[in-house]
Design a protein around this motif. Structure first.
Motif, short mmCIF file in Angstrom:
data_model
loop_
_atom_site.label_atom_id
_atom_site.label_comp_id
_atom_site.label_asym_id
_atom_site.label_seq_id
_atom_site.Cartn_x
_atom_site.Cartn_y
_atom_site.Cartn_z
N GLU A 147 0.82 -1.20 0.00
CA GLU A 147 0.00 0.00 0.00
C GLU A 147 0.86 1.25 0.00
N VAL A 148 0.32 2.28 -0.63
CA VAL A 148 0.98 3.57 -0.59
C VAL A 148 0.00 4.58 -0.01
N GLY A 149 0.49 5.48 0.81
CA GLY A 149 -0.37 6.48 1.40
C GLY A 149 0.09 7.88 1.06
N VAL A 150 -0.86 8.77 0.90
CA VAL A 150 -0.54 10.18 0.69
C VAL A 150 -1.29 10.99 1.72
N GLY A 151 -0.58 11.86 2.38
CA GLY A 151 -1.20 12.71 3.39
C GLY A 151 -1.46 14.09 2.83
N LEU A 152 -2.44 14.78 3.38
CA LEU A 152 -2.84 16.08 2.84
C LEU A 152 -3.35 16.94 3.96
N GLU A 153 -2.86 18.17 4.02
CA GLU A 153 -3.39 19.10 5.00
C GLU A 153 -4.54 19.86 4.37
N LEU A 154 -5.61 20.06 5.13
CA LEU A 154 -6.76 20.77 4.57
C LEU A 154 -6.42 22.24 4.37
N ARG A 155 -7.05 22.80 3.31
CA ARG A 155 -6.93 24.24 3.09
C ARG A 155 -8.26 24.87 3.51
N ASP A 156 -8.27 25.66 4.56
CA ASP A 156 -9.50 26.26 5.06
C ASP A 156 -10.58 25.20 5.27
N GLY A 157 -10.16 24.07 5.77
CA GLY A 157 -11.12 23.01 6.07
C GLY A 157 -11.68 22.31 4.84
N ALA A 158 -11.12 22.62 3.65
CA ALA A 158 -11.69 22.05 2.42
C ALA A 158 -10.81 20.94 1.87
N LEU A 159 -11.44 20.05 1.15
CA LEU A 159 -10.77 18.83 0.73
C LEU A 159 -11.43 18.28 -0.53
N ASP A 160 -10.61 17.81 -1.47
CA ASP A 160 -11.14 17.26 -2.70
C ASP A 160 -10.36 15.99 -3.02
N VAL A 161 -11.03 14.85 -2.91
CA VAL A 161 -10.38 13.58 -3.19
C VAL A 161 -11.07 12.95 -4.40
N ALA A 162 -10.31 12.60 -5.40
CA ALA A 162 -10.90 11.99 -6.59
C ALA A 162 -10.17 10.72 -6.96
N PHE A 163 -10.95 9.68 -7.24
CA PHE A 163 -10.38 8.44 -7.74
C PHE A 163 -10.88 8.24 -9.16
N SER A 164 -10.01 7.78 -10.04
CA SER A 164 -10.51 7.46 -11.37
C SER A 164 -10.03 6.07 -11.76
N ALA A 165 -10.66 5.55 -12.79
CA ALA A 165 -10.34 4.21 -13.31
C ALA A 165 -10.41 3.16 -12.21
N VAL A 166 -11.42 3.28 -11.35
CA VAL A 166 -11.60 2.29 -10.29
C VAL A 166 -12.52 1.18 -10.83
N PRO A 167 -12.04 -0.06 -10.83
CA PRO A 167 -12.87 -1.16 -11.38
C PRO A 167 -14.12 -1.39 -10.53
N ALA A 168 -15.16 -1.92 -11.18
CA ALA A 168 -16.39 -2.25 -10.46
C ALA A 168 -16.10 -3.29 -9.38
N GLY A 169 -16.83 -3.20 -8.29
CA GLY A 169 -16.70 -4.19 -7.23
C GLY A 169 -15.69 -3.82 -6.17
N VAL A 170 -14.84 -2.82 -6.48
CA VAL A 170 -13.85 -2.41 -5.49
C VAL A 170 -14.54 -1.66 -4.35
N GLY A 171 -14.15 -1.95 -3.13
CA GLY A 171 -14.69 -1.24 -1.98
C GLY A 171 -13.84 -0.03 -1.68
N ILE A 172 -14.50 1.06 -1.36
CA ILE A 172 -13.77 2.27 -0.97
C ILE A 172 -14.20 2.63 0.44
N GLU A 173 -13.23 2.76 1.31
CA GLU A 173 -13.54 2.94 2.72
C GLU A 173 -13.15 4.35 3.14
N VAL A 174 -14.10 5.08 3.68
CA VAL A 174 -13.81 6.42 4.18
C VAL A 174 -13.94 6.40 5.69
#
Ligand SMILES: [Zn+2]
Lengths: 270, 173
Positions: A147-174
């Protein structure tokens, strides 16, 4: 006492969990019954085996002080959240909470908090003032070696996370986490692109194990989106969560989505 | 006793119980702390002994849920085992880990209720409190505990036997 006492009663007798009258009866029976004495001995032996085997289970010594702090802070956050009603109040309070967090839990302290797979490698990040984003391989014992992780500090409490080309059936956990940092974990080989308050992950053809696409977002985020294949799965508006995409399943602070098949909203690209 | 004193007094034991029950250090920390957060949130009052029983009961239920969440992660870790350090650990460490591994396997072979009863009794709880945590009548705890210990003892014996056989086999080859 008619016949032999049941094993459960002998066990309770051994553990001092019988009434006085039962105690007298069992003791009386034991005086003249070799079979029950053998059972009693056996139960005593089994208790000793269990005791010594379980004592071999070592556990990490907890940091009581840090744990106490974390508990108090979490309880206070939830109290404030419960008190906040309506949009405006919610937003103002959330901003206040976020601000006080920043003061209390500056760089390092929040990272030292247990319970986050990030904690062991936050420290290795660039010092404050340098680029907002850093990427690192998660340590093997925390998140699995692929696994690889990327950390991000919020800018004014705002955040934009986008995933693309995610195959069907994959679980995404928030997962909603404490502190003011977001993080994204994806299988090694995924392509990360980062900017101010923004992460884009192209999952593509890398092998995706269950549970290995994960997002951690601070529970105090003011505004934000998590998009998957260009559909909004999770939206934070003024601190309130909504799920315009596929319906998630929620357990505590963990929100889980499954990427639907192509043709459905939020489904596989193309 | 104020909250801080109560916390410092009860947290280490609760943490140990959670670690033994869940077999996951992260789950143990999360769950033990979550139980205390709920204690504060719900303003639960009472004698320390009652609060202790309450905390263990809540933690037992939380672990039941948490374990399901982590199953995937465990599978991942099992499929990608962390490689051992290059230098060999000293014999006593190896032996201790072996003993721990055997105890863990024996415990994992039990069902959740048996595990909970065994570990709660080990932490010194009364039948009444154990009954409440696993949702049975107090009067059946003696029977259930005896059965759980017997299963556990049998598992320990079998696992020890296997490991002995392995060692003899290794010695012969
Ligand atoms: Zn008898």
């Amino acid at each position: 006492m008619k016949g032999h006492p049941e094993e459960g009663l002998l066990q309770a007798y051994l553990d001092g969990e019988v009434s006085e009258s039962e105690h007298v009866r069992v003791a009386g029976h034991l005086m003249g019954c070799a079979a029950c004495n053998r059972t009693l001995d056996e139960l005593g032996g089994l208790a000793a085996i269990a005791g010594s085997a379980l004592a071999a289970l070592e556990t990490r010594r907890p940091d009581v002080e840090a744990a106490r702090w974390r508990v108090r802070r979490e309880a206070a956050t939830r109290r404030r959240r419960a008190e906040a009603t309506g949009w405006g109040a919610g937003l103002r309070r959330r901003v206040a909470v976020a601000a006080s967090f920043f003061l209390l839990f500056g760089v390092g302290v929040a990272a030292a908090m247990p319970g986050s797979p990030l904690r062991s490698w936050w420290d290795a990040r660039e010092p404050a003032g340098s680029p907002v984003v850093s990427a690192a391989s998660a340590p093997e014992d925390a998140a699995g070696p692929t696994e690889v992780g990327v950390g991000l500090e919020l800018r004014d409490g705002a955040l934009d996370v986008a995933f693309s080309a995610v195959p069907a059936g994959v679980g995404i956990e928030v997962t909603l986490v404490d502190g003011d940092r977001a993080a994204v974990f994806a299988p090694e080989g995924a392509h990360f692109e980062t900017g101010s308050g923004r992460i884009h992950v192209e999952v593509g053809t890398v092998r995706v194990e269950a549970g290995s696409v994960r997002v951690e977002i601070p529970r105090n985020s003011i505004n934000g989106v998590v998009r998957v294949n260009e559909a909004i799965y999770l939206e934070v508006v003024a601190g309130d969560l909504s799920f315009p995409g596929p319906p998630p399943s929620t357990t505590g602070d963990v929100i889980r989505f499954e990427v639907p098949a192509a043709g459905t909203p939020g489904g596989t690209d193309g | 006793m104020n909250f801080d004193e109560l916390f410092d007094d009860l947290y280490p034991g609760l943490h140990r119980y959670c670690a033994r029950l869940s077999a996951d250090a992260d789950v143990a920390e999360d769950v033990a702390q979550e139980a205390f957060v709920r204690l504060l949130e719900r303003k639960v009052q009472g004698e320390p002994a009652r609060l202790r029983a309450w905390l263990f009961k809540v933690a037992t239920h939380l672990i039941r849920d948490q374990v399901k969440i982590r199953e995937n992660r465990w599978r991942l870790l099992e499929e990608n085992p962390v490689l051992p350090h290059a230098h060999a650990p000293p014999d006593e460490v190896v032996e201790r880990r072996e003993r721990e591994g055997m105890a863990r396997r024996a415990l994992d072979s039990l069902d959740e209720r048996d595990r909970t009863l065994l570990l709660m009794r080990e932490e010194g709880f009364a039948y009444r409190e154990m009954a409440e945590a696993v949702g049975v009548q107090s009067t059946s705890v003696g029977t259930l505990l005896a059965r759980a210990r017997r299963r556990f003892g049998k598992a320990v014996e079998e696992i020890e036997g296997e490991s002995l056989k392995e060692r003899i086999h290794e010695g012969a080859s």
